[in-house]
Design a protein around this motif. Sequence first.
Motif, PDB file in Angstrom:
ATOM      1  N   UNK A 269      62.486  12.785  25.938  1.00 46.98           N
ATOM      2  CA  UNK A 269      63.544  13.752  25.631  1.00 46.98           C
ATOM      3  C   UNK A 269      62.958  14.849  24.735  1.00 46.98           C
ATOM      4  N   UNK A 270      63.196  16.091  25.110  1.00 50.53           N
ATOM      5  CA  UNK A 270      62.538  17.209  24.430  1.00 50.53           C
ATOM      6  C   UNK A 270      62.894  17.283  22.947  1.00 50.53           C
ATOM      7  N   UNK A 271      64.109  16.916  22.590  1.00 49.34           N
ATOM      8  CA  UNK A 271      64.533  17.030  21.194  1.00 49.34           C
ATOM      9  C   UNK A 271      63.890  15.970  20.295  1.00 49.34           C
ATOM     10  N   UNK A 272      63.220  14.991  20.908  1.00 55.69           N
ATOM     11  CA  UNK A 272      62.574  13.955  20.104  1.00 55.69           C
ATOM     12  C   UNK A 272      61.217  14.385  19.574  1.00 55.69           C
ATOM     13  N   UNK A 273      60.687  15.501  20.042  1.00 57.24           N
ATOM     14  CA  UNK A 273      59.375  15.963  19.584  1.00 57.24           C
ATOM     15  C   UNK A 273      59.473  16.487  18.152  1.00 57.24           C
ATOM     16  N   UNK A 274      58.472  16.206  17.314  1.00 58.64           N
ATOM     17  CA  UNK A 274      58.507  16.712  15.931  1.00 58.64           C
ATOM     18  C   UNK A 274      58.510  18.239  15.919  1.00 58.64           C
ATOM     19  N   UNK A 275      59.367  18.844  15.096  1.00 58.41           N
ATOM     20  CA  UNK A 275      59.468  20.311  15.116  1.00 58.41           C
ATOM     21  C   UNK A 275      58.272  20.989  14.465  1.00 58.41           C
ATOM     22  N   UNK A 276      57.824  22.067  15.095  1.00 60.22           N
ATOM     23  CA  UNK A 276      56.815  22.948  14.534  1.00 60.22           C
ATOM     24  C   UNK A 276      57.437  24.321  14.317  1.00 60.22           C
ATOM     25  N   UNK A 277      56.795  25.109  13.473  1.00 64.55           N
ATOM     26  CA  UNK A 277      57.229  26.491  13.233  1.00 64.55           C
ATOM     27  C   UNK A 277      56.370  27.401  14.109  1.00 64.55           C
ATOM     28  N   UNK A 278      57.028  28.075  15.054  1.00 65.36           N
ATOM     29  CA  UNK A 278      56.332  28.856  16.075  1.00 65.36           C
ATOM     30  C   UNK A 278      56.337  30.345  15.724  1.00 65.36           C
ATOM     31  N   UNK A 279      55.189  30.966  15.956  1.00 71.13           N
ATOM     32  CA  UNK A 279      55.086  32.414  15.900  1.00 71.13           C
ATOM     33  C   UNK A 279      54.808  32.952  17.288  1.00 71.13           C
ATOM     34  N   UNK A 280      55.514  33.983  17.692  1.00 70.84           N
ATOM     35  CA  UNK A 280      55.385  34.571  19.029  1.00 70.84           C
ATOM     36  C   UNK A 280      54.474  35.788  18.941  1.00 70.84           C
ATOM     37  N   UNK A 281      53.361  35.740  19.655  1.00 70.68           N
ATOM     38  CA  UNK A 281      52.412  36.854  19.657  1.00 70.68           C
ATOM     39  C   UNK A 281      52.532  37.581  20.996  1.00 70.68           C
ATOM     40  N   UNK A 282      53.270  38.694  20.971  1.00 66.41           N
ATOM     41  CA  UNK A 282      53.507  39.456  22.195  1.00 66.41           C
ATOM     42  C   UNK A 282      54.932  39.300  22.671  1.00 66.41           C
ATOM     43  N   UNK A 283      55.852  40.187  22.255  1.00 66.13           N
ATOM     44  CA  UNK A 283      57.284  40.026  22.558  1.00 66.13           C
ATOM     45  C   UNK A 283      57.671  40.643  23.897  1.00 66.13           C
ATOM     46  N   UNK A 284      57.369  39.968  24.980  1.00 63.47           N
ATOM     47  CA  UNK A 284      57.694  40.484  26.303  1.00 63.47           C
ATOM     48  C   UNK A 284      58.673  39.618  27.058  1.00 63.47           C
ATOM     49  N   UNK A 285      58.668  39.795  28.382  1.00 60.61           N
ATOM     50  CA  UNK A 285      59.617  39.122  29.279  1.00 60.61           C
ATOM     51  C   UNK A 285      59.497  37.605  29.191  1.00 60.61           C
ATOM     52  N   UNK A 286      58.275  37.083  29.276  1.00 54.58           N
ATOM     53  CA  UNK A 286      58.102  35.638  29.278  1.00 54.58           C
ATOM     54  C   UNK A 286      58.366  35.067  27.892  1.00 54.58           C
ATOM     55  N   UNK A 287      58.047  35.811  26.840  1.00 56.07           N
ATOM     56  CA  UNK A 287      58.301  35.341  25.486  1.00 56.07           C
ATOM     57  C   UNK A 287      59.795  35.162  25.243  1.00 56.07           C
ATOM     58  N   UNK A 288      60.601  36.074  25.764  1.00 54.30           N
ATOM     59  CA  UNK A 288      62.052  35.953  25.614  1.00 54.30           C
ATOM     60  C   UNK A 288      62.559  34.655  26.246  1.00 54.30           C
ATOM     61  N   UNK A 289      62.056  34.340  27.425  1.00 54.35           N
ATOM     62  CA  UNK A 289      62.485  33.122  28.111  1.00 54.35           C
ATOM     63  C   UNK A 289      61.942  31.864  27.428  1.00 54.35           C
TER      64      UNK A 289
END
Length: 342
Positions: A12-32
């Motif tokens: 289950x995806x919600x069982x994964x330990x949370x990380x703090x994500x940084x998005x490098x490149x704010x485009x179409x795929x990053x939004x999704x």
Amino acid sequence: MTRLLPTSRTPEARSAPPLRWGILGPGWIAQRFVSALRKHTTQQVTAVGSRSMTRADDFARRMDIPVAHGGYEALLSDPGVDIVYVSTPHPHHHRCALDAVAAGKHVLVEKPMGLNASQAAEVFAAARGAGVFAGEAMWTRFLPKFDVLGQLLSDGLLGTPGTVVADHGEFFTTDHRIYDPELAGGPMLDLGTYPIAFASWVLGEVTDLHALGQAANHELNGQISATMSHADGGQSLLTTTILADTPTSAFIAGTDGYLSMPGPFYQPGPFTVTMRDGEFLVHDEEKGGHEDGLHFSAVEAARRVAVGAVESAIHPHRDVVATLEIMDRIRADIGIVFADER
């Protein structure tokens, strides 16, 4: 005896330990990608970075991200970021991934990992040296339906697989960035990677290949067809194009039956198995798009980071490099050289 298809073992995806994500490149795929994380996981998106402060601010506002950086270096030095998702244009994946590793950040790179196999290998070597995770977000490999598919292949349900046929074609107008030769345009990196990675995953090492190309214009390839022989004797037939929409379907034929995946085969959805004795099996799964599947590579990364691993167990470094080596050979066969390789 009635045969049964395996069930997915994907946690289950919600069982994964949370990380703090940084998005490098704010485009179409990053939004999704961000939308998928928010919809399905407990991962935290804490920052976005762009070479344009205006673009970073706009993306942060639209996606409710607390910090925007007007530069890649600022995001990579942000202490509130554990892992970087690289979604810049293809020619920048390699450099951005190396910079993230050098900054001590874990990194998940939107496919392709680099323009060629040597770039991917360089990133992975740097990550191993630094003791940080580096992976390619080839989202198809992480989907639950591909876990089911992998199990039935391992169990020998189809007998010995001998044939793979797969296509990925999508019509693009000439103003799309896929027509820009400076951005490594053409079908190979955006579309062709799916059937190529699929065939090599199912049938293994490629021993011989023959490819044909068709130009989109005087400076860009528009269509590729390839036939490949694999180490265990199987063969694959693959096509990819930006000149027309295709079914984007795939099938695997084995000595005891064949498996059919309707398009888009690389996204969440059903598949069927037809046995040689006539039995018909169905993997019944609702079709889905990017927001229903991009998160699986992210939670795999989070789980691997939690145990100190530097690569994915599902899509390891060797598989990423192997796919790019095949793509390099196909490009050599038809004379495709990307601008950044010249």
